[in-house]
Design an enzyme around this catalytic site. Structure first.
Site, PDB file in Angstrom:
ATOM      1  N   CYS A  83     127.457 144.074  12.993  1.00 35.94           N
ATOM      2  CA  CYS A  83     128.324 144.082  11.803  1.00 35.94           C
ATOM      3  C   CYS A  83     128.372 145.455  11.142  1.00 35.94           C
ATOM      4  O   CYS A  83     129.153 145.662  10.209  1.00 35.94           O
ATOM      5  CB  CYS A  83     127.852 143.047  10.793  1.00 35.94           C
ATOM      6  SG  CYS A  83     127.919 141.373  11.422  1.00 35.94           S
ATOM      7  N   SER A 207     130.250 134.687   3.891  1.00 36.97           N
ATOM      8  CA  SER A 207     131.515 135.418   4.035  1.00 36.97           C
ATOM      9  C   SER A 207     132.325 134.745   5.135  1.00 36.97           C
ATOM     10  O   SER A 207     131.762 134.147   6.048  1.00 36.97           O
ATOM     11  CB  SER A 207     131.236 136.873   4.402  1.00 36.97           C
ATOM     12  OG  SER A 207     130.486 136.922   5.605  1.00 36.97           O
ATOM     13  N   ILE A 209     134.968 134.273   8.380  1.00 36.62           N
ATOM     14  CA  ILE A 209     135.450 134.856   9.636  1.00 36.62           C
ATOM     15  C   ILE A 209     136.895 135.296   9.401  1.00 36.62           C
ATOM     16  O   ILE A 209     137.653 134.568   8.753  1.00 36.62           O
ATOM     17  CB  ILE A 209     135.341 133.781  10.732  1.00 36.62           C
ATOM     18  CG1 ILE A 209     133.870 133.640  11.128  1.00 36.62           C
ATOM     19  CG2 ILE A 209     136.233 134.068  11.917  1.00 36.62           C
ATOM     20  CD1 ILE A 209     133.557 132.355  11.837  1.00 36.62           C
ATOM     21  N   LYS A 327     132.504 138.625   0.890  1.00 37.63           N
ATOM     22  CA  LYS A 327     132.747 137.220   0.552  1.00 37.63           C
ATOM     23  C   LYS A 327     134.199 136.968   0.162  1.00 37.63           C
ATOM     24  O   LYS A 327     134.792 135.975   0.576  1.00 37.63           O
ATOM     25  CB  LYS A 327     131.811 136.816  -0.610  1.00 37.63           C
ATOM     26  CG  LYS A 327     132.057 135.416  -1.140  1.00 37.63           C
ATOM     27  CD  LYS A 327     131.593 134.384  -0.142  1.00 37.63           C
ATOM     28  CE  LYS A 327     131.957 132.973  -0.559  1.00 37.63           C
ATOM     29  NZ  LYS A 327     133.322 132.593  -0.124  1.00 37.63           N
ATOM     30  N   HIS A 331     135.229 139.326   6.046  1.00 39.98           N
ATOM     31  CA  HIS A 331     134.265 140.073   6.867  1.00 39.98           C
ATOM     32  C   HIS A 331     134.698 140.079   8.339  1.00 39.98           C
ATOM     33  O   HIS A 331     134.121 139.372   9.159  1.00 39.98           O
ATOM     34  CB  HIS A 331     132.875 139.422   6.684  1.00 39.98           C
ATOM     35  CG  HIS A 331     131.751 140.120   7.368  1.00 39.98           C
ATOM     36  ND1 HIS A 331     131.763 141.449   7.729  1.00 39.98           N
ATOM     37  CD2 HIS A 331     130.527 139.648   7.774  1.00 39.98           C
ATOM     38  CE1 HIS A 331     130.626 141.766   8.329  1.00 39.98           C
ATOM     39  NE2 HIS A 331     129.861 140.681   8.361  1.00 39.98           N
TER      40      HIS A 331
HETATM   41  N1  COA Z   1     134.067 130.868   2.010  1.00 41.23           N
HETATM   42  C1  COA Z   1     135.001 130.096   1.391  1.00 41.23           C
HETATM   43  N2  COA Z   1     135.864 129.302   2.057  1.00 41.23           N
HETATM   44  C2  COA Z   1     135.778 129.322   3.400  1.00 41.23           C
HETATM   45  C3  COA Z   1     134.837 130.101   4.102  1.00 41.23           C
HETATM   46  C4  COA Z   1     133.963 130.901   3.354  1.00 41.23           C
HETATM   47  N3  COA Z   1     133.049 131.657   3.953  1.00 41.23           N
HETATM   48  N4  COA Z   1     135.003 129.904   5.430  1.00 41.23           N
HETATM   49  C5  COA Z   1     136.023 129.038   5.560  1.00 41.23           C
HETATM   50  N5  COA Z   1     136.484 128.675   4.349  1.00 41.23           N
HETATM   51  C6  COA Z   1     137.544 127.715   4.034  1.00 41.23           C
HETATM   52  C7  COA Z   1     138.790 127.942   4.861  1.00 41.23           C
HETATM   53  O1  COA Z   1     139.694 128.795   4.195  1.00 41.23           O
HETATM   54  C8  COA Z   1     139.338 126.539   4.972  1.00 41.23           C
HETATM   55  O2  COA Z   1     139.988 126.212   3.761  1.00 41.23           O
HETATM   56  P1  COA Z   1     141.304 125.292   3.773  1.00 41.23           P
HETATM   57  O3  COA Z   1     140.862 123.977   4.355  1.00 41.23           O
HETATM   58  O4  COA Z   1     141.686 125.221   2.326  1.00 41.23           O
HETATM   59  O5  COA Z   1     142.292 125.998   4.642  1.00 41.23           O
HETATM   60  C9  COA Z   1     138.093 125.671   5.058  1.00 41.23           C
HETATM   61  O6  COA Z   1     137.060 126.443   4.421  1.00 41.23           O
HETATM   62  C10 COA Z   1     137.671 125.342   6.461  1.00 41.23           C
HETATM   63  O7  COA Z   1     137.749 126.535   7.228  1.00 41.23           O
HETATM   64  P2  COA Z   1     137.083 126.643   8.653  1.00 41.23           P
HETATM   65  O8  COA Z   1     137.539 127.937   9.274  1.00 41.23           O
HETATM   66  O9  COA Z   1     137.311 125.375   9.427  1.00 41.23           O
HETATM   67  O10 COA Z   1     135.556 126.781   8.275  1.00 41.23           O
HETATM   68  P3  COA Z   1     134.321 126.650   9.237  1.00 41.23           P
HETATM   69  O11 COA Z   1     133.530 125.489   8.769  1.00 41.23           O
HETATM   70  O12 COA Z   1     134.737 126.708  10.664  1.00 41.23           O
HETATM   71  O13 COA Z   1     133.525 128.011   8.938  1.00 41.23           O
HETATM   72  C11 COA Z   1     131.622 129.088   8.097  1.00 41.23           C
HETATM   73  C12 COA Z   1     132.793 128.180   7.773  1.00 41.23           C
HETATM   74  C13 COA Z   1     130.816 129.362   6.835  1.00 41.23           C
HETATM   75  C14 COA Z   1     130.692 128.438   9.148  1.00 41.23           C
HETATM   76  C15 COA Z   1     132.175 130.437   8.657  1.00 41.23           C
HETATM   77  O14 COA Z   1     132.979 131.047   7.683  1.00 41.23           O
HETATM   78  C16 COA Z   1     131.071 131.385   9.064  1.00 41.23           C
HETATM   79  O15 COA Z   1     130.471 131.242  10.122  1.00 41.23           O
HETATM   80  N6  COA Z   1     130.773 132.402   8.226  1.00 41.23           N
HETATM   81  C17 COA Z   1     129.722 133.336   8.506  1.00 41.23           C
HETATM   82  C18 COA Z   1     130.176 134.388   9.469  1.00 41.23           C
HETATM   83  C19 COA Z   1     129.045 135.257   9.887  1.00 41.23           C
HETATM   84  O16 COA Z   1     127.977 134.816  10.242  1.00 41.23           O
HETATM   85  N7  COA Z   1     129.283 136.573   9.891  1.00 41.23           N
HETATM   86  C20 COA Z   1     128.305 137.538  10.304  1.00 41.23           C
HETATM   87  C21 COA Z   1     127.363 137.793   9.220  1.00 41.23           C
HETATM   88  S1  COA Z   1     125.932 138.682   9.754  1.00 41.23           S
END
Ligand code: COA
Length: 384
Positions: A83, A207, A209, A327, A331
């Site tokens: 990252c 944060s 994807i 956030k 990211h």
């Molecule tokens: N914060 C707020 N809302 C989020 C979000 C987040 N981080 N991630 C997704 N959403 C929202 C989407 O906009 C969507 O909203 P909608 O239904 O109104 O359209 C809903 O949540 C579902 O989205 P989806 O893409 O299906 O979410 P998900 O459950 O597949 O993914 C996480 C959520 C948290 C697992 C994913 O964002 C993630 O893995 N984040 C961390 C990434 C990471 O590890 N990065 C590297 C860091 S070292």
């Protein structure tokens, strides 16, 4: 060594770019940065990217993007540091210009993550963890951060709700950023009731994807004086740590953050009190707390206090994530470090609109790879 300045910036909105390929996103940012700087040619192009091979089925980004941007023939390659790839690419550009090997360098960070399923992206991101000792146990980055957060809450007697301020401030600042992924404010109540991802991490601790690209143009400060809007890089520093949490004596102490911040402060001849704003790496709320502590803005265990007391807001003691951070802005992993620098340049140029800080002179950016194994810190300064 020559001093180095940033004379051009460009960025795409951070969102799900299903109609743009990796090369189109990168080109949008590069061409915008070239236009902003008013330059045609460059001596080199460095591309910050983490997941193109895994997610987009494309490597060899240097030559690909140079060619697509009309720069065929120049030195060009991809820099990967998980990252922290974006800021690592800026660091390479900085070294090339500072060392006198190039006069004009374009750095672009680009990532395209949303074409794949969440599971595939989580597996791709996990490549930045220890493949022998962490990943075979099922660890993902959400899980690694969940362990850190749980340990932090246990050691310091902190509640989940104490982390709310990090996400609230990020979402608040993203509202006025036209390039941000989430342009909606967040209440502490919505933070608390968000679905659990990996206990104790809830959706609003993480944060998102995302896809996006950001670019900067670098040149020697001596030559940058001809550019009205240039910003000088006062410090550029990198430090590393072991990849795996279990190899760290105290996992709540991010030693590479400490070391890269220490080196950056020493280079710039300043300390944390001199920094006007901090574009930190709030990939998870726990990372926000730990990086504030390791960078000298709070004592160990006191990072959440800054958030609770409003010290991180635009009018607080140390404003963070001034355009939404990881956030709120989003990211797109390998692009994030370049977005942070682009946004810091915007603050120092005074073009952040409703989010503009009053006359900032020194901004710090910090990009973290993995759970703290590669950390790149830059300190930027308004040009005289
Ligand atoms: N914060 C707020 N809302 C989020 C979000 C987040 N981080 N991630 C997704 N959403 C929202 C989407 O906009 C969507 O909203 P909608 O239904 O109104 O359209 C809903 O949540 C579902 O989205 P989806 O893409 O299906 O979410 P998900 O459950 O597949 O993914 C996480 C959520 C948290 C697992 C994913 O964002 C993630 O893995 N984040 C961390 C990434 C990471 O590890 N990065 C590297 C860091 S070292």
């Amino acid at each position: 060594m020559r001093d180095v300045s940033i004379i051009g910036i460009g960025q795409t909105p951070v969102q799900e770019h299903w109609d743009r390929s990796l090369r189109h996103l990168a080109a949008d940012a590069v061409l915008a940065a070239k236009r902003d700087a008013g330059i045609e040619r460059a001596d080199a192009l460095y591309v910050g990217n983490m997941l193109s091979g895994e997610i987009a089925g494309q490597e060899h980004l240097g030559a690909l993007i140079a060619d697509f941007c009309g720069l065929r023939g120049i030195e060009a390659f991809k820099i990967e540091a998980a990252c922290a790839s974006g800021a690592a690419a800026i660091r390479m550009g900085y070294m090339a210009v500072a060392g006198g090997l190039a006069d004009v360098v374009i750095v672009v960070g680009v990532e395209k993550m949303t074409d794949e399923t969440g599971e595939a992206v989580a597996a791709g991101l996990a490549l930045a963890a220890d493949g022998d000792y962490e990943v075979p146990h099922g660890l993902t980055f959400v899980a690694i951060n969940a362990m850190l957060m749980r340990r932090y809450m246990y050691e310091y007697g902190i509640e989940h709700q104490d982390f709310a301020g990090f996400a609230v401030v990020a979402h608040q600042n993203a509202v006025n950023n036209p390039n941000a992924r989430f342009r909606s404010a967040l209440t502490p109540e919505r933070f608390a009731s968000a679905p659990v991802v990996a206990e104790p991490i809830r959706l609003m601790d993480a944060s998102p994807i995302a896809d996006g690209a950001a670019a900067v143009v670098l040149c020697p400060t001596e030559q940058a004086r001809a550019f009205a809007l240039s910003v000088r890089i006062r410090a550029s520093a990198v430090a590393t740590d072991c990849l795996s949490l279990h190899d760290r004596r105290n996992p709540l102490r991010l030693r590479a953050v400490e070391e890269s911040a220490r080196k950056a402060y020493a280079q710039a001849g300043v300390g944390p009190d001199d920094i006007d704003f901090f574009e930190y790496h709030d990939a998870f709320t726990i990372m926000a707390a730990l990086s504030l502590e390791a960078s000298g803005f709070a004592e160990p265990g006191k990072g959440t206090q800054l958030a609770r007391e409003g010290e991180l807001a635009l009018n607080g003691r140390i404003p963070v994530a001034t355009m939404g951070g990881l956030k709120g802005r989003g990211h797109p992993v390998g692009a994030t470090g370049v977005y942070q620098v682009v946004e810091a340049v915007q603050q120092l140029r005074g073009v952040c609109g409703a989010n503009q800080l009053p006359g900032p002179r020194l901004g710090m950016t910090q990009n973290i790879g993995g759970s703290g194994a590669t950390v790149v810190t830059h300190i930027l300064e308004v040009s005289e």
